[in-house]
Enzyme design. Sequence first.
Site, PDB file in Angstrom:
ATOM      1  N   LYS A  66      38.377  33.228  35.455  1.00 55.92           N
ATOM      2  CA  LYS A  66      39.388  33.582  36.453  1.00 55.92           C
ATOM      3  C   LYS A  66      38.877  34.597  37.478  1.00 55.92           C
ATOM      4  O   LYS A  66      39.260  34.561  38.644  1.00 55.92           O
ATOM      5  CB  LYS A  66      40.647  34.142  35.777  1.00 55.92           C
ATOM      6  CG  LYS A  66      41.482  33.089  35.078  1.00 55.92           C
ATOM      7  CD  LYS A  66      42.753  33.723  34.524  1.00 55.92           C
ATOM      8  CE  LYS A  66      43.696  32.657  34.001  1.00 55.92           C
ATOM      9  NZ  LYS A  66      45.029  33.201  33.753  1.00 55.92           N
ATOM     10  N   ASP A 101      50.104  32.970  38.329  1.00 51.24           N
ATOM     11  CA  ASP A 101      50.814  33.528  37.172  1.00 51.24           C
ATOM     12  C   ASP A 101      52.026  34.370  37.584  1.00 51.24           C
ATOM     13  O   ASP A 101      53.091  34.297  36.964  1.00 51.24           O
ATOM     14  CB  ASP A 101      49.873  34.398  36.333  1.00 51.24           C
ATOM     15  CG  ASP A 101      48.875  33.572  35.551  1.00 51.24           C
ATOM     16  OD1 ASP A 101      49.170  32.400  35.259  1.00 51.24           O
ATOM     17  OD2 ASP A 101      47.795  34.093  35.226  1.00 51.24           O
TER      18      ASP A 101
END
Length: 269
Positions: A66, A101
């Site tokens: 990520k 997210d």
Amino acid sequence: MTRRVGLLGWPVAHSRSPTIFAHWFERYGIDARYELLPVQPEALKAFFRQFDEMGFDGLNVTVPHKISAAAFVDLDPVGRRLGSINTVWREDGRLRATSSDGAGFIASLDEQAPAWRSAENALVLGAGGASIAVCDALITAGLDVAVANRRAQRAELLVGRVGGHAVPWESVPGLLPRADLLVNTTSLGMEGNQPLDIDLAPLPAHAVVADIVYNPLHTPLLQEAAARGLATVDGLGMLIHQATVGFEKWFGHRPEVDAALREKVLATL
Ligand code: ATR
């Protein structure tokens, strides 16, 4: 022609994303494949060098890439703030990326406890990778965010990056009376882990309690909150809603998160 999207990670075999996307491909009659792309950290640079020839419309990105994958794409403002991404798409001949997210967390609050929109003060427990996205989204939504983490230095690093203020882990009980929104982003309460041991009695009656742990769905924290009559938000919502961002970027419209999809994902836990 069958369109291709996929999940870049190492390992990726246990991801729920293939279940989520298969549901939407069937529901909307889309001819596409969601492929698992296990790539070791040493091979990440070579992966992005070849990516244009691989014929993918986009990617989700998971651990451990990520942060490192952010170097190979053009970041949107959220991705730049977090220094971390999970969704990549093509735009004007470039690879663009964001972290979905936080947006997924907000969508999940909106779905399960819309009264959270009146909240002014949030207390977030934990300062890991999921927490920074949650905190950034809450701050962007205008809330005052306090972050408590067992290792205080991680909370300091987090607020240095996205704002809010770090508070000592031990101060949590004393901060509950002014928390309109309490969020657990730690791994406490997860299957096989200790529960989060906090007495929720001091929370105001209007407080919303959210957990990003989704296995089990009804964590001890959420059970206690529900028993006290507080509004609760489970972690499955964030898991599914964060995936809607990639779907929309790749296929042009926001997919619905319905009960059938929740059931399918729950069945994989
Ligand atoms: P993620 O990226 O999913 O957030 P992570 O980076 O491993 O995962 O973060 C896990 C979070 O759970 C951290 O905030 C961690 O606290 P530390 O930074 O102090 O390790 C928290 N956590 C894990 N076990 C804990 C425990 N027993 N007590 C308190 N916090 C705990």
